[in-house]
Design a protein around this motif. Structure first.
Motif, PDB file in Angstrom:
ATOM      1  N   SER A 129      -5.465  -7.804   4.589  1.00 29.80           N
ATOM      2  CA  SER A 129      -5.480  -8.391   3.250  1.00 29.80           C
ATOM      3  C   SER A 129      -6.537  -7.739   2.351  1.00 29.80           C
ATOM      4  O   SER A 129      -7.420  -8.423   1.791  1.00 29.80           O
ATOM      5  CB  SER A 129      -5.743  -9.903   3.327  1.00 29.80           C
ATOM      6  N   PRO A 130      -6.487  -6.423   2.222  1.00 38.81           N
ATOM      7  CA  PRO A 130      -7.470  -5.757   1.354  1.00 38.81           C
ATOM      8  C   PRO A 130      -7.273  -6.174  -0.104  1.00 38.81           C
ATOM      9  O   PRO A 130      -6.151  -6.340  -0.572  1.00 38.81           O
ATOM     10  CB  PRO A 130      -7.167  -4.270   1.550  1.00 38.81           C
ATOM     11  N   GLY A 131      -8.375  -6.376  -0.797  1.00 36.14           N
ATOM     12  CA  GLY A 131      -8.297  -6.816  -2.190  1.00 36.14           C
ATOM     13  C   GLY A 131      -7.993  -5.664  -3.135  1.00 36.14           C
ATOM     14  O   GLY A 131      -7.839  -4.506  -2.725  1.00 36.14           O
ATOM     15  N   PRO A 132      -7.932  -5.972  -4.417  1.00 40.28           N
ATOM     16  CA  PRO A 132      -7.585  -4.950  -5.416  1.00 40.28           C
ATOM     17  C   PRO A 132      -8.637  -3.843  -5.552  1.00 40.28           C
ATOM     18  O   PRO A 132      -8.338  -2.778  -6.093  1.00 40.28           O
ATOM     19  CB  PRO A 132      -7.455  -5.752  -6.710  1.00 40.28           C
ATOM     20  N   TYR A 133      -9.855  -4.077  -5.050  1.00 36.79           N
ATOM     21  CA  TYR A 133     -10.912  -3.074  -5.194  1.00 36.79           C
ATOM     22  C   TYR A 133     -11.043  -2.197  -3.956  1.00 36.79           C
ATOM     23  O   TYR A 133     -11.927  -1.335  -3.898  1.00 36.79           O
ATOM     24  CB  TYR A 133     -12.259  -3.761  -5.488  1.00 36.79           C
ATOM     25  N   PHE A 134     -10.179  -2.443  -2.965  1.00 39.58           N
ATOM     26  CA  PHE A 134     -10.230  -1.634  -1.741  1.00 39.58           C
ATOM     27  C   PHE A 134      -9.771  -0.212  -2.081  1.00 39.58           C
ATOM     28  O   PHE A 134      -8.710  -0.003  -2.660  1.00 39.58           O
ATOM     29  CB  PHE A 134      -9.326  -2.233  -0.668  1.00 39.58           C
ATOM     30  N   THR A 135     -10.616   0.785  -1.695  1.00 40.97           N
ATOM     31  CA  THR A 135     -10.333   2.181  -2.047  1.00 40.97           C
ATOM     32  C   THR A 135      -9.585   2.880  -0.921  1.00 40.97           C
ATOM     33  O   THR A 135      -9.966   2.785   0.247  1.00 40.97           O
ATOM     34  CB  THR A 135     -11.635   2.940  -2.345  1.00 40.97           C
ATOM     35  N   ILE A 136      -8.564   3.591  -1.299  1.00 45.72           N
ATOM     36  CA  ILE A 136      -7.732   4.318  -0.345  1.00 45.72           C
ATOM     37  C   ILE A 136      -8.264   5.736  -0.177  1.00 45.72           C
ATOM     38  O   ILE A 136      -8.635   6.399  -1.163  1.00 45.72           O
ATOM     39  CB  ILE A 136      -6.270   4.378  -0.831  1.00 45.72           C
ATOM     40  N   GLN A 137      -8.303   6.200   1.069  1.00 42.57           N
ATOM     41  CA  GLN A 137      -8.762   7.550   1.361  1.00 42.57           C
ATOM     42  C   GLN A 137      -7.699   8.328   2.128  1.00 42.57           C
ATOM     43  O   GLN A 137      -6.755   7.741   2.678  1.00 42.57           O
ATOM     44  CB  GLN A 137     -10.069   7.505   2.172  1.00 42.57           C
ATOM     45  N   GLU A 138      -7.875   9.642   2.165  1.00 40.45           N
ATOM     46  CA  GLU A 138      -6.959  10.513   2.907  1.00 40.45           C
ATOM     47  C   GLU A 138      -6.910  10.088   4.381  1.00 40.45           C
ATOM     48  O   GLU A 138      -7.942   9.801   4.983  1.00 40.45           O
ATOM     49  CB  GLU A 138      -7.418  11.967   2.799  1.00 40.45           C
ATOM     50  N   GLY A 139      -5.736  10.038   4.921  1.00 39.44           N
ATOM     51  CA  GLY A 139      -5.565   9.680   6.329  1.00 39.44           C
ATOM     52  C   GLY A 139      -5.409   8.191   6.568  1.00 39.44           C
ATOM     53  O   GLY A 139      -5.088   7.772   7.690  1.00 39.44           O
ATOM     54  N   ASP A 140      -5.650   7.397   5.520  1.00 37.32           N
ATOM     55  CA  ASP A 140      -5.434   5.959   5.683  1.00 37.32           C
ATOM     56  C   ASP A 140      -3.937   5.681   5.902  1.00 37.32           C
ATOM     57  O   ASP A 140      -3.075   6.398   5.390  1.00 37.32           O
ATOM     58  CB  ASP A 140      -5.903   5.194   4.445  1.00 37.32           C
ATOM     59  N   ILE A 141      -3.701   4.644   6.659  1.00 39.88           N
ATOM     60  CA  ILE A 141      -2.311   4.219   6.879  1.00 39.88           C
ATOM     61  C   ILE A 141      -2.134   2.879   6.175  1.00 39.88           C
ATOM     62  O   ILE A 141      -2.811   1.896   6.496  1.00 39.88           O
ATOM     63  CB  ILE A 141      -1.989   4.081   8.379  1.00 39.88           C
ATOM     64  N   LEU A 142      -1.226   2.864   5.222  1.00 37.04           N
ATOM     65  CA  LEU A 142      -0.960   1.637   4.490  1.00 37.04           C
ATOM     66  C   LEU A 142       0.047   0.789   5.261  1.00 37.04           C
ATOM     67  O   LEU A 142       1.100   1.274   5.681  1.00 37.04           O
ATOM     68  CB  LEU A 142      -0.408   1.953   3.101  1.00 37.04           C
ATOM     69  N   VAL A 143      -0.280  -0.478   5.426  1.00 41.29           N
ATOM     70  CA  VAL A 143       0.617  -1.420   6.108  1.00 41.29           C
ATOM     71  C   VAL A 143       1.092  -2.413   5.049  1.00 41.29           C
ATOM     72  O   VAL A 143       0.284  -3.097   4.416  1.00 41.29           O
ATOM     73  CB  VAL A 143      -0.102  -2.164   7.249  1.00 41.29           C
ATOM     74  N   TYR A 144       2.416  -2.501   4.850  1.00 46.78           N
ATOM     75  CA  TYR A 144       2.926  -3.287   3.730  1.00 46.78           C
ATOM     76  C   TYR A 144       4.261  -3.933   4.100  1.00 46.78           C
ATOM     77  O   TYR A 144       4.917  -3.565   5.073  1.00 46.78           O
ATOM     78  CB  TYR A 144       3.074  -2.413   2.485  1.00 46.78           C
ATOM     79  N   VAL A 145       4.654  -4.913   3.303  1.00 49.72           N
ATOM     80  CA  VAL A 145       5.913  -5.611   3.518  1.00 49.72           C
ATOM     81  C   VAL A 145       6.706  -5.629   2.230  1.00 49.72           C
ATOM     82  O   VAL A 145       6.152  -5.447   1.134  1.00 49.72           O
ATOM     83  CB  VAL A 145       5.696  -7.062   4.010  1.00 49.72           C
ATOM     84  N   GLY A 146       8.016  -5.886   2.408  1.00 51.36           N
ATOM     85  CA  GLY A 146       8.912  -5.951   1.264  1.00 51.36           C
ATOM     86  C   GLY A 146      10.342  -5.746   1.719  1.00 51.36           C
ATOM     87  O   GLY A 146      10.625  -5.708   2.923  1.00 51.36           O
ATOM     88  N   GLU A 147      11.242  -5.600   0.778  1.00 51.21           N
ATOM     89  CA  GLU A 147      12.633  -5.329   1.122  1.00 51.21           C
ATOM     90  C   GLU A 147      12.755  -3.921   1.685  1.00 51.21           C
ATOM     91  O   GLU A 147      11.825  -3.116   1.602  1.00 51.21           O
ATOM     92  CB  GLU A 147      13.522  -5.497  -0.115  1.00 51.21           C
ATOM     93  N   ASP A 148      13.921  -3.644   2.280  1.00 58.19           N
ATOM     94  CA  ASP A 148      14.100  -2.363   2.967  1.00 58.19           C
ATOM     95  C   ASP A 148      13.822  -1.161   2.071  1.00 58.19           C
ATOM     96  O   ASP A 148      13.294  -0.144   2.528  1.00 58.19           O
ATOM     97  CB  ASP A 148      15.529  -2.261   3.519  1.00 58.19           C
ATOM     98  N   GLU A 149      14.142  -1.277   0.783  1.00 61.88           N
ATOM     99  CA  GLU A 149      14.001  -0.104  -0.088  1.00 61.88           C
ATOM    100  C   GLU A 149      12.558   0.260  -0.399  1.00 61.88           C
ATOM    101  O   GLU A 149      12.275   1.346  -0.923  1.00 61.88           O
ATOM    102  CB  GLU A 149      14.761  -0.328  -1.401  1.00 61.88           C
ATOM    103  N   VAL A 150      11.599  -0.633  -0.079  1.00 60.84           N
ATOM    104  CA  VAL A 150      10.208  -0.339  -0.427  1.00 60.84           C
ATOM    105  C   VAL A 150       9.652   0.825   0.388  1.00 60.84           C
ATOM    106  O   VAL A 150       8.722   1.504  -0.057  1.00 60.84           O
ATOM    107  CB  VAL A 150       9.299  -1.579  -0.251  1.00 60.84           C
ATOM    108  N   LEU A 151      10.193   1.075   1.563  1.00 59.25           N
ATOM    109  CA  LEU A 151       9.714   2.202   2.371  1.00 59.25           C
ATOM    110  C   LEU A 151       9.875   3.510   1.597  1.00 59.25           C
ATOM    111  O   LEU A 151       8.947   4.323   1.514  1.00 59.25           O
ATOM    112  CB  LEU A 151      10.470   2.261   3.703  1.00 59.25           C
ATOM    113  N   LYS A 152      11.055   3.672   1.014  1.00 63.22           N
ATOM    114  CA  LYS A 152      11.317   4.877   0.230  1.00 63.22           C
ATOM    115  C   LYS A 152      10.467   4.890  -1.034  1.00 63.22           C
ATOM    116  O   LYS A 152       9.912   5.938  -1.429  1.00 63.22           O
ATOM    117  CB  LYS A 152      12.799   4.945  -0.131  1.00 63.22           C
ATOM    118  N   ASN A 153      10.313   3.706  -1.655  1.00 61.13           N
ATOM    119  CA  ASN A 153       9.509   3.625  -2.875  1.00 61.13           C
ATOM    120  C   ASN A 153       8.067   4.028  -2.624  1.00 61.13           C
ATOM    121  O   ASN A 153       7.473   4.793  -3.407  1.00 61.13           O
ATOM    122  CB  ASN A 153       9.544   2.200  -3.432  1.00 61.13           C
ATOM    123  N   VAL A 154       7.486   3.510  -1.539  1.00 62.55           N
ATOM    124  CA  VAL A 154       6.089   3.800  -1.226  1.00 62.55           C
ATOM    125  C   VAL A 154       5.905   5.271  -0.889  1.00 62.55           C
ATOM    126  O   VAL A 154       4.970   5.934  -1.373  1.00 62.55           O
ATOM    127  CB  VAL A 154       5.589   2.915  -0.068  1.00 62.55           C
TER     128      VAL A 154
END
Length: 209
Positions: free
Chosen positions: A175-200
């Motif tokens: 549950s990272p907040g809006p100020y969490f900074t993304i770096q190279e090599g990070d793996i984003l874990v997310y949920v949504g409908e099937d099409e979000v994989l392609k969107n992300v």
């Protein structure tokens, strides 16, 4: 519960006497022992013997003479009595078997209904789980996401996916907040409908120039 069929003693005794007549142990015209003696032979009460001989009398197998005892009337009537008793016994047996089959079918139907309910419940759980299985995408070098916070990326607005965690250096930040900074090599874990994989994937693979 299985229904058990039990033949009363007075009928068993009447059947036994009829069998003896058909087997010529007692012959037509013969006088057999009175009710008191029969009671001692079969070890039952006088009332049971009374009902037995009354049944045989009604079928004309014997004649009752109060002073001289019981007289054998007819071997053929004894056979008819046994045939009738057998038919009744067969009917009772079929009736009992049918009752048992109905009882077993009810149990089987109940078990089938339980299994169907379990299948429906299990399928529902699978469907629900299917909507929350998280997707994962890795942030590559020079991705538009590198060095930006989740808020800056307007992640949901651009992908319709919700980040529920970020894997970073063998750790997972839930549950990272809006100020969490993304770096190279990070793996984003997310949920949504099937099409979000392609969107992300399309979004984070947009590279800064």
């Amino acid at each position: 519960m299985v229904r058990k069929s039990k033949t009363p003693n007075y009928i068993k005794i009447a059947v036994d006497i009829a069998h003896r007549i058909t087997n010529n142990e007692f012959v037509e015209g013969q006088k057999i022992t009175g009710r008191t003696t029969l009671g001692s032979i079969y070890n039952v009460s006088p009332e049971t013997i009374r009902r037995s001989v009354a049944l045989l009398k009604d079928m004309n197998v014997i004649t009752i003479h109060e002073k001289s005892g019981l007289i054998i009337n007819s071997k053929n009537d004894a056979k008819n009595f046994l045939n009738k008793f057998k038919a009744n016994s067969d009917f009772a047996s079929i009736n009992n078997d049918t009752y048992n089959l109905i009882s077993e079918r009810k149990k089987l139907d109940s078990k089938i209904e339980q299994n169907i309910d379990s299948i429906i419940q299990f399928a529902t759980q699978l469907r629900n789980v299917g909507t929350i299985i998280p997707f994962e995408s890795i942030v590559e070098k020079n991705s538009i996401a590198v060095g930006k916070s989740i808020g800056e990326l307007s992640f949901w607005h651009n992908t319709k996916a919700t980040i529920i965690g970020v894997k970073k250096n063998n750790e997972i930040f839930l549950s990272p907040g809006p100020y969490f900074t993304i770096q190279e090599g990070d793996i984003l874990v997310y949920v949504g409908e099937d099409e979000v994989l392609k969107n992300v994937d399309n979004y984070i693979k947009t590279f800064d120039k």
